[in-house]
Design an enzyme around this catalytic site. Structure first.
Site, mmCIF file in Angstrom:
data_model
loop_
_atom_site.group_PDB
_atom_site.id
_atom_site.type_symbol
_atom_site.label_atom_id
_atom_site.label_comp_id
_atom_site.label_asym_id
_atom_site.label_seq_id
_atom_site.Cartn_x
_atom_site.Cartn_y
_atom_site.Cartn_z
ATOM 1 N N ASP A 227 43.820 -103.812 -13.682
ATOM 2 C CA ASP A 227 43.570 -102.378 -13.776
ATOM 3 C C ASP A 227 43.669 -101.697 -12.425
ATOM 4 O OD1 ASP A 227 42.636 -99.850 -14.630
ATOM 5 O OD2 ASP A 227 40.575 -100.428 -14.184
ATOM 6 N N ASP B 230 47.922 -95.439 -13.810
ATOM 7 C CA ASP B 230 46.832 -96.307 -14.239
ATOM 8 C C ASP B 230 47.320 -97.321 -15.262
ATOM 9 O OD1 ASP B 230 44.441 -97.470 -14.873
ATOM 10 O OD2 ASP B 230 43.454 -95.646 -15.539
#
EC number: 3.4.23.-
Length: 419
Positions: free
Chosen positions: A91, A278
């Site tokens: 992430d 992201d």
């Protein structure tokens, strides 16, 4: 050695790219989520409410972890000696590594459905004991910090500080397809002020450069999810050139976006806006008014929680949606931003654009998730004394032509845990 053989050897060595040998490849697995089990878009409306706090202090900031129920790309890491394997989300929107612990609370439901780290089974484990906590809209994930060796791709024995989760709230974590999260954001995002895994690997000389890249496979065939490359990027994955966009705030991978365009008509973000790249987010999100106008221009109609649907049969005729970053237009076709709920070209499909209002000081923001990143290779470069942090983007090579080659390469670097 004969002169001819010596000449051939020199030519061979001269053609080798020295950087390629230093790249660490981590295979990504693509998991198809069951829409009937859990709405994969659940939790998005909580993003504006989620804040992260640490027991050791620090300024609160937004950490949209409930979004991970819609993430489809995972990889395997090992912790301890011998390595205990975990499936994690890589992430770029957070900076901590955490996994469930064998010491978790009896009523922490998520612990019973996932792999758990056992410190007693690791000869290299070092206790830390500092408490950490991450506050979510649905409850608080908490635990203790520990230290041990990290195995990832071709890297072994990277000594890192990570979180042993003792309490994981809600069904969000219990039903997740992943065990934990490995954050690839900047140190300023790290709960407890711990050193992020990427920084630890660079400091210990296991990575030459604080650079990594994602090659996501959105092809519906199989579970091959692409590749995370640590230490640089693989030129075989993309069509040059790479366009680099400076990071404006080194916390998330946040950049300036000049504008967004739908076909040859509607323009959004006209005065420029902020965007985050992201990998932990599946969709593209933006301010509700602009996303509403975008989906209307495409021909979608609203459903729930900022979601929009469209007839799947219209996909080939939908207009491109283009994002202006670093002076270059990055285009998405209907095939890129339409998400099939069923493996069929009939019925309703989801549009990959969702309304999400993030309040100040973090927002307003656009979040460019996997729907945007899928057609491109993204290179995340922390920079050095000469170059500041930046994100590079280039059109990905066709998945169909290099699928077999990538599978062969991946097998040489890391063996995934079955299941």
């Amino acid at each position: 050695m004969s002169p001819l053989l010596l000449l051939l050897l020199c030519l061979l060595l001269g053609n080798l790219e020295p950087e390629e040998a230093k790249l660490i490849r981590v295979p990504l697995q693509r998991i198809h989520l069951g829409h009937r089990i859990l709405n994969p878009l659940n939790g998005w409306e909580q993003l504006a409410e989620l804040s992260r706090t640490s027991t050791s202090g620090g300024n609160p900031s937004f950490v949209p972890l409930s979004k991970f129920m819609n993430t489809q790309y995972f990889g395997t890491i090992g912790l301890g000696t011998p390595p205990q394997n975990f499936t994690v989300v890589f992430d770029t929107g957070s900076s901590n590594l955490w996994v469930p612990s064998t010491r978790c609370h009896f009523f922490s439901l998520a612990c019973w459905f996932h792999h758990r780290f056992n410190p007693k089974a690791s000869s290299s484990f070092r206790p830390n004991g500092t408490k950490f906590a991450i506050q979510y809209g649905t409850g608080r994930l908490s635990g203790i910090l520990s230290q041990d060796n990290l195995t990832i791709g071709g890297i072994h024995d990277a000594f890192v500080t990570f979180g042993e989760a003792l309490w994981e709230p809600s069904l969000i974590f219990a039903l997740a397809h992943f065990d934990g999260i490995l954050g690839l954001g900047f140190p300023t995002l790290a709960v407890g002020g711990v050193q992020p895994p990427l920084d630890a690997m660079v400091e210990q000389g296991l990575l030459e450069k604080p650079v990594f890249s994602f090659y996501l496979n959105r092809d519906s065939e199989g579970s091959d999810g692409g590749e995370l490359v640590l230490g640089g990027s693989d030129p075989a994955h993309y069509v040059p050139p790479l366009t680099f966009i400076p990071v404006t705030i080194p916390a998330y991978w946040q950049v300036h976006m000049e504008s967004v365009k739908v076909g040859t008509g509607l323009s959004l973000c006209a005065q420029g806006c902020s965007a985050i790249l992201d990998t932990g987010t599946s969709l593209i999100t933006g301010p509700s008014e602009e996303i509403r106008a975008l989906n209307k221009a495409i021909g979608g109609y609203p459903f729930l929680n900022g979601q929009y649907f469209i007839q799947c049969s219209k996909t080939p005729t939908l207009p491109p949606v283009s994002f202006h970053l670093g002076g270059v237009w990055f285009n998405l076709t209907g095939q890129d931003y339409v998400i099939k709920i069923l493996q069929s070209d009939v019925g309703l499909c989801l549009l990959g654009f969702q309304a999400l209002d993030i309040p100040k000081p973090a927002g307003p923001l656009w979040i460019l998730g996997d729907v945007f990143l899928g057609p491109y290779v993204a290179v995340f470069d922390r920079g050095d004394k000469n170059v500041g942090p930046r994100v590079g983007l280039a059109r990905a090579q066709s998945r169909s032509t290099d699928r077999a080659e990538r599978r062969t390469t991946q097998a040489q670097f890391f063996k995934r845990r079955p299941g």
